[in-house]
Write a protein that holds these residues in place. Structure first.
Motif, PDB file in Angstrom:
ATOM      1  N   ASP A 308       0.819  -1.117  -0.140  1.00  0.00           N
ATOM      2  CA  ASP A 308       0.192   0.032   0.014  1.00  0.00           C
ATOM      3  C   ASP A 308       0.889   1.038  -0.067  1.00  0.00           C
ATOM      4  O   ASP A 308       0.601   2.298  -0.554  1.00  0.00           O
ATOM      5  CB  ASP A 308      -1.004   0.020   1.344  1.00  0.00           C
ATOM      6  N   CYS A 309       2.025   1.235   0.737  1.00  0.00           N
ATOM      7  CA  CYS A 309       3.107   2.399   0.651  1.00  0.00           C
ATOM      8  C   CYS A 309       3.428   2.632  -0.895  1.00  0.00           C
ATOM      9  O   CYS A 309       3.577   3.814  -1.197  1.00  0.00           O
ATOM     10  CB  CYS A 309       4.158   2.301   1.531  1.00  0.00           C
ATOM     11  N   LEU A 310       3.913   1.498  -1.489  1.00  0.00           N
ATOM     12  CA  LEU A 310       4.133   1.632  -2.993  1.00  0.00           C
ATOM     13  C   LEU A 310       3.012   2.458  -3.911  1.00  0.00           C
ATOM     14  O   LEU A 310       3.271   3.276  -4.546  1.00  0.00           O
ATOM     15  CB  LEU A 310       4.387   0.154  -3.720  1.00  0.00           C
ATOM     16  N   GLY A 311       1.903   1.908  -3.729  1.00  0.00           N
ATOM     17  CA  GLY A 311       0.714   2.523  -4.606  1.00  0.00           C
ATOM     18  C   GLY A 311       0.689   3.782  -4.080  1.00  0.00           C
ATOM     19  O   GLY A 311       0.155   4.752  -5.032  1.00  0.00           O
ATOM     20  N   THR A 312       0.409   4.049  -2.862  1.00  0.00           N
ATOM     21  CA  THR A 312       0.164   5.509  -2.535  1.00  0.00           C
ATOM     22  C   THR A 312       1.445   6.513  -2.989  1.00  0.00           C
ATOM     23  O   THR A 312       0.955   7.532  -3.588  1.00  0.00           O
ATOM     24  CB  THR A 312       0.260   5.632  -0.842  1.00  0.00           C
ATOM     25  N   SER A 313       2.755   6.001  -2.832  1.00  0.00           N
ATOM     26  CA  SER A 313       3.792   6.753  -3.298  1.00  0.00           C
ATOM     27  C   SER A 313       3.897   6.893  -4.643  1.00  0.00           C
ATOM     28  O   SER A 313       4.242   8.179  -5.081  1.00  0.00           O
ATOM     29  CB  SER A 313       5.015   6.224  -2.852  1.00  0.00           C
ATOM     30  N   LEU A 314       3.600   6.175  -5.434  1.00  0.00           N
ATOM     31  CA  LEU A 314       3.289   6.150  -6.997  1.00  0.00           C
ATOM     32  C   LEU A 314       2.210   7.106  -7.313  1.00  0.00           C
ATOM     33  O   LEU A 314       2.410   8.114  -8.343  1.00  0.00           O
ATOM     34  CB  LEU A 314       3.081   4.798  -7.754  1.00  0.00           C
ATOM     35  N   ARG A 315       1.141   7.284  -6.590  1.00  0.00           N
ATOM     36  CA  ARG A 315       0.132   8.198  -6.741  1.00  0.00           C
ATOM     37  C   ARG A 315       0.422   9.536  -6.445  1.00  0.00           C
ATOM     38  O   ARG A 315      -0.311  10.619  -7.096  1.00  0.00           O
ATOM     39  CB  ARG A 315      -1.062   7.916  -6.363  1.00  0.00           C
ATOM     40  N   HIS A 316       1.409   9.715  -5.567  1.00  0.00           N
ATOM     41  CA  HIS A 316       1.972  11.068  -5.050  1.00  0.00           C
ATOM     42  C   HIS A 316       2.748  11.553  -6.441  1.00  0.00           C
ATOM     43  O   HIS A 316       2.909  12.780  -6.545  1.00  0.00           O
ATOM     44  CB  HIS A 316       2.906  11.260  -4.087  1.00  0.00           C
ATOM     45  N   GLY A 317       3.673  10.707  -6.990  1.00  0.00           N
ATOM     46  CA  GLY A 317       4.458  11.094  -8.284  1.00  0.00           C
ATOM     47  C   GLY A 317       6.036  11.079  -7.507  1.00  0.00           C
ATOM     48  O   GLY A 317       6.584  11.897  -7.883  1.00  0.00           O
ATOM     49  N   CYS A 318       6.249   9.718  -6.998  1.00  0.00           N
ATOM     50  CA  CYS A 318       7.566   9.795  -6.434  1.00  0.00           C
ATOM     51  C   CYS A 318       8.709   9.961  -7.608  1.00  0.00           C
ATOM     52  O   CYS A 318       8.480   9.383  -8.766  1.00  0.00           O
ATOM     53  CB  CYS A 318       7.817   8.473  -5.394  1.00  0.00           C
ATOM     54  N   LYS A 319      10.011  10.104  -7.098  1.00  0.00           N
ATOM     55  CA  LYS A 319      10.786  10.202  -8.404  1.00  0.00           C
ATOM     56  C   LYS A 319      11.247   8.782  -8.207  1.00  0.00           C
ATOM     57  O   LYS A 319      11.875   8.216  -9.522  1.00  0.00           O
ATOM     58  CB  LYS A 319      12.182  10.973  -7.767  1.00  0.00           C
ATOM     59  N   SER A 320      11.630   7.796  -7.327  1.00  0.00           N
ATOM     60  CA  SER A 320      12.156   6.530  -7.612  1.00  0.00           C
ATOM     61  C   SER A 320      11.438   5.620  -6.293  1.00  0.00           C
ATOM     62  O   SER A 320      10.970   6.445  -5.475  1.00  0.00           O
ATOM     63  CB  SER A 320      13.666   6.233  -7.595  1.00  0.00           C
ATOM     64  N   LEU A 321      11.342   4.213  -6.566  1.00  0.00           N
ATOM     65  CA  LEU A 321      10.735   3.602  -5.671  1.00  0.00           C
ATOM     66  C   LEU A 321      11.321   2.169  -5.468  1.00  0.00           C
ATOM     67  O   LEU A 321      11.473   1.485  -6.632  1.00  0.00           O
ATOM     68  CB  LEU A 321       9.227   3.335  -5.989  1.00  0.00           C
ATOM     69  N   VAL A 322      11.798   1.876  -4.293  1.00  0.00           N
ATOM     70  CA  VAL A 322      12.276   0.325  -3.817  1.00  0.00           C
ATOM     71  C   VAL A 322      11.728  -0.076  -2.874  1.00  0.00           C
ATOM     72  O   VAL A 322      11.403   0.517  -1.882  1.00  0.00           O
ATOM     73  CB  VAL A 322      13.796   0.481  -3.934  1.00  0.00           C
ATOM     74  N   ASN A 323      11.505  -1.425  -2.860  1.00  0.00           N
ATOM     75  CA  ASN A 323      10.816  -2.241  -1.753  1.00  0.00           C
ATOM     76  C   ASN A 323      11.968  -3.129  -1.076  1.00  0.00           C
ATOM     77  O   ASN A 323      12.432  -4.253  -1.694  1.00  0.00           O
ATOM     78  CB  ASN A 323       9.584  -2.705  -2.193  1.00  0.00           C
ATOM     79  N   PHE A 324      12.380  -2.965  -0.034  1.00  0.00           N
ATOM     80  CA  PHE A 324      13.473  -3.990   0.650  1.00  0.00           C
ATOM     81  C   PHE A 324      12.657  -5.006   1.640  1.00  0.00           C
ATOM     82  O   PHE A 324      11.700  -4.627   2.293  1.00  0.00           O
ATOM     83  CB  PHE A 324      14.524  -3.337   1.555  1.00  0.00           C
ATOM     84  N   GLU A 325      13.074  -6.168   1.545  1.00  0.00           N
ATOM     85  CA  GLU A 325      12.623  -7.374   2.475  1.00  0.00           C
ATOM     86  C   GLU A 325      13.910  -8.092   2.802  1.00  0.00           C
ATOM     87  O   GLU A 325      14.582  -8.657   1.795  1.00  0.00           O
ATOM     88  CB  GLU A 325      11.649  -8.168   1.456  1.00  0.00           C
ATOM     89  N   LEU A 326      13.780  -8.181   3.981  1.00  0.00           N
ATOM     90  CA  LEU A 326      14.890  -9.140   4.720  1.00  0.00           C
ATOM     91  C   LEU A 326      14.866 -10.585   4.273  1.00  0.00           C
ATOM     92  O   LEU A 326      15.874 -11.097   4.213  1.00  0.00           O
ATOM     93  CB  LEU A 326      14.740  -8.905   6.236  1.00  0.00           C
ATOM     94  N   VAL A 327      13.439 -11.020   4.090  1.00  0.00           N
ATOM     95  CA  VAL A 327      13.554 -12.519   4.016  1.00  0.00           C
ATOM     96  C   VAL A 327      13.969 -12.732   2.488  1.00  0.00           C
ATOM     97  O   VAL A 327      13.976 -11.945   1.677  1.00  0.00           O
ATOM     98  CB  VAL A 327      11.974 -12.914   4.094  1.00  0.00           C
ATOM     99  N   SER A 328      14.163 -13.768   2.076  1.00  0.00           N
ATOM    100  CA  SER A 328      14.672 -14.442   0.659  1.00  0.00           C
ATOM    101  C   SER A 328      12.936 -14.363   0.003  1.00  0.00           C
ATOM    102  O   SER A 328      11.957 -14.422   0.524  1.00  0.00           O
ATOM    103  CB  SER A 328      15.185 -15.809   0.439  1.00  0.00           C
ATOM    104  N   GLN A 329      13.181 -14.423  -1.608  1.00  0.00           N
ATOM    105  CA  GLN A 329      12.106 -14.369  -2.307  1.00  0.00           C
ATOM    106  C   GLN A 329      11.448 -15.625  -2.604  1.00  0.00           C
ATOM    107  O   GLN A 329      12.151 -16.723  -2.189  1.00  0.00           O
ATOM    108  CB  GLN A 329      12.481 -14.354  -3.819  1.00  0.00           C
ATOM    109  N   SER A 330      10.359 -15.800  -2.279  1.00  0.00           N
ATOM    110  CA  SER A 330       9.333 -17.017  -2.150  1.00  0.00           C
ATOM    111  C   SER A 330       9.344 -17.754  -3.405  1.00  0.00           C
ATOM    112  O   SER A 330       9.571 -17.210  -4.435  1.00  0.00           O
ATOM    113  CB  SER A 330       8.031 -16.706  -1.967  1.00  0.00           C
ATOM    114  N   PRO A 331       9.144 -19.017  -3.473  1.00  0.00           N
ATOM    115  CA  PRO A 331       9.144 -19.856  -4.785  1.00  0.00           C
ATOM    116  C   PRO A 331       8.232 -19.378  -5.750  1.00  0.00           C
ATOM    117  O   PRO A 331       6.837 -19.035  -4.884  1.00  0.00           O
ATOM    118  CB  PRO A 331       9.502 -21.233  -4.442  1.00  0.00           C
ATOM    119  N   GLU A 332       8.242 -19.594  -6.979  1.00  0.00           N
ATOM    120  CA  GLU A 332       7.095 -19.637  -7.860  1.00  0.00           C
ATOM    121  C   GLU A 332       5.856 -20.389  -7.513  1.00  0.00           C
ATOM    122  O   GLU A 332       4.687 -20.161  -8.046  1.00  0.00           O
ATOM    123  CB  GLU A 332       7.539 -19.695  -9.349  1.00  0.00           C
TER     124      GLU A 332
END
Length: 506
Positions: A308-332
């Protein structure tokens, strides 16, 4: 089951969504209408599976498996297939007070436990649920139904989120006089200020609240129990009290990280709450929100709140956007240690991830390892870097390896020579919640568990104080809205039993 071969004839289909670049221009819901014929076909996919795990509502491996409110899913799937929408709505409302909410924001553990999902894409249960209740509102079938008799008993409910509203709806239907207290200026709790408008438009919340008011529920806003009114005053004035305050104390795993006090670092809910309030108050004209416009934004933490923070920041018009997760990526796909009917712990692309990928070309970012996606996995922030004025300017990170536990008890090791700096003007911490705020519990002497939640057994909901019950996140910890509705309903039943000696509530 109306069509025994339906699951072999029809492929799974859900509502189309507006193009990400188009929907980023507004704060409206982005799911489009879906044809009646398609919905009937989706209902026909529900197979005669013998034991419908979709509505079991259990916990497996710490995650929900099946519907926590025990929706009668096969029944209303069949009714939709037969075009009996009114009866489908009655079946849906018999277990769920607010299907227009869960049909939009629930992650659908029912679909994770769908028997068809063992070898095919599961039945589109959430899509069908949403369309049943939407049609009910459109057709004028959902009308106030106040109780015919009153018991003379009065119940105070602290908190107007999904647990509090569900408890109020149930107790009011039993004839008790219910008063719901909310410290914010609008009723709805998490539904109003914790979930962005594009996921749940607030007129839908207000519509349901108006229905509850017309049925006799009383709402009091701008009133913090424990401050404006003492908790003891509630127990003196009312015959029973239900605590449904939510788990609102945020986790701060970076409290000791260098630079944590820099300006520009905020808890996610601080960002989301202010954004929605300003949107509703003035369509952002008052400026009383944290704007991400033209800012480098980093969101730490995944899940719904991070997304939700991603979607909200994009609607504001952010310059760049990255999302950090400490965990590893889940399998497909499901791992061998994550069998059906457990919730499938797989890699998913939510609306905010898709929107970010439509705006920014992550394939051109030399620091990103996951292409065409804003998320960076197995990454740990070790320092917040600031400028001379005390403003955040960057985050320093290292990569971690989860396959090699450290010798000091940590479940991972830091990968050598992976230190990086990421530009950041704003950083939002979406790290979950620790438990409820304690002022009400302390004033009443409520016992808490080791995680600071109000102590009350599941299924009973009674605290150590006679006549005081606890339900939802303040009792079970941070969880799903559908679990909050389940607990609100069941706590209402136990409260009714306490008041009357027996209860007919489900």
């Amino acid at each position: 089951m109306g069509k025994p071969t339906g699951f072999m004839e029809y492929a799974r289909q859900t509502a189309a969504e507006r193009d990400p670049l188009d929907r980023l221009k507004d704060w409206n819901e982005f799911a489009e209408k879906i044809e009646l014929k398609v919905l009937q076909q989706q209902g026909a996919r529900c197979m005669d599976c013998g034991i419908p795990f979709c509505h079991t509502g259990d916990l497996m491996a710490g995650m929900a498996a099946g519907c926590p409110v025990h929706n009668l899913i096969p029944e209303w799937n069949d009714l939709v297939y037969h075009n009996d929408w009114r009866e489908a709505l009655d079946r849906l409302h018999s277990t769920n007070n607010f299907p227009e909410f869960t049909g939009r924001v629930c992650p659908a553990p029912c679909e994770g436990s769908c028997t068809l999902g063992i070898h095919e894409p599961p039945v589109a249960i959430k899509t069908i649920e949403k369309n049943i209740v939407d049609r009910g509102w459109a057709e004028g079938w959902i009308l106030p139904n106040p109780p015919t008799q009153r018991t003379g008993k009065k119940v105070a409910i602290v908190g107007s989120g999904p647990a509090g509203l569900a408890a109020a709806a149930q107790l009011n239907s039993a004839g008790h006089e219910c008063t719901v207290y909310e410290r914010s200026d609008r009723i709805g709790g998490l539904l109003m200020y914790g979930i962005p408008n594009m996921k749940l438009e607030k007129w839908m919340v207000e519509r349901r609240i108006k229905l509850l008011q017309d049925e006799g529920v009383k709402f009091v806003v701008n009133t913090a129990i424990g401050k404006d009114i003492s908790a003891k005053e509630l127990t003196d004035k009312f015959d029973s009290v239900i605590l449904a305050t939510g788990a609102t104390v945020p986790n701060d795993f970076f409290a000791k990280t260098p630079g944590r006090s820099l300006k520009g670092i905020h808890f996610a809910m601080e960002f989301l709450h202010a954004n929605t309030k300003s949107l509703l108050d003035s369509e952002h004209g008052d400026g009383n929100y944290i704007s991400a416009k033209d800012k480098h934004v980093i969101v730490i933490g995944g899940g719904d709140t991070g997304n939700d923070c991603l979607g909200t920041s994009l609607r504001h018009g952010c310059k760049s956007l990255v999302n950090f997760e400490l965990v590893s990526q889940s399998p497909e796909h499901r791992a061998t240690n994550n069998p059906w009917p457990q919730w499938p712990r797989i890699h998913r692309v939510d609306y905010g991830h898709a929107e970010a990928a439509s705006v920014f070309d992550y394939s051109q970012d030399p620091q990103k390892t996951l292409k065409n996606d804003p998320r960076e996995y197995s990454i740990q922030t070790v320092e917040f870097l600031g400028d001379d004025q005390g403003n955040l300017r960057a985050l320093k990170t290292v990569k971690v390896d989860w396959s090699k536990p450290s010798g000091n008890g940590a479940p991972f090791t830091v990968v050598p020579d992976t230190e990086q700096e990421w530009p950041a003007d704003l950083c939002f911490l979406a790290l979950g919640f620790r438990g409820p705020e304690q002022i009400v519990g302390e004033q009443l002497g409520i016992a808490t568990d080791k995680r600071t939640n109000f102590q009350a057994d599941y299924g009973k909901y009674a605290t150590n104080i006679p006549g005081v019950f606890a339900a939802g996140d303040c009792r079970r910890g941070q969880s799903l809205i559908v679990w909050a509705i389940n607990e609100g309903r069941e706590a209402a039943r136990e409260c009714d039993r306490y008041l009357m000696g027996k209860s007919k509530l489900p």
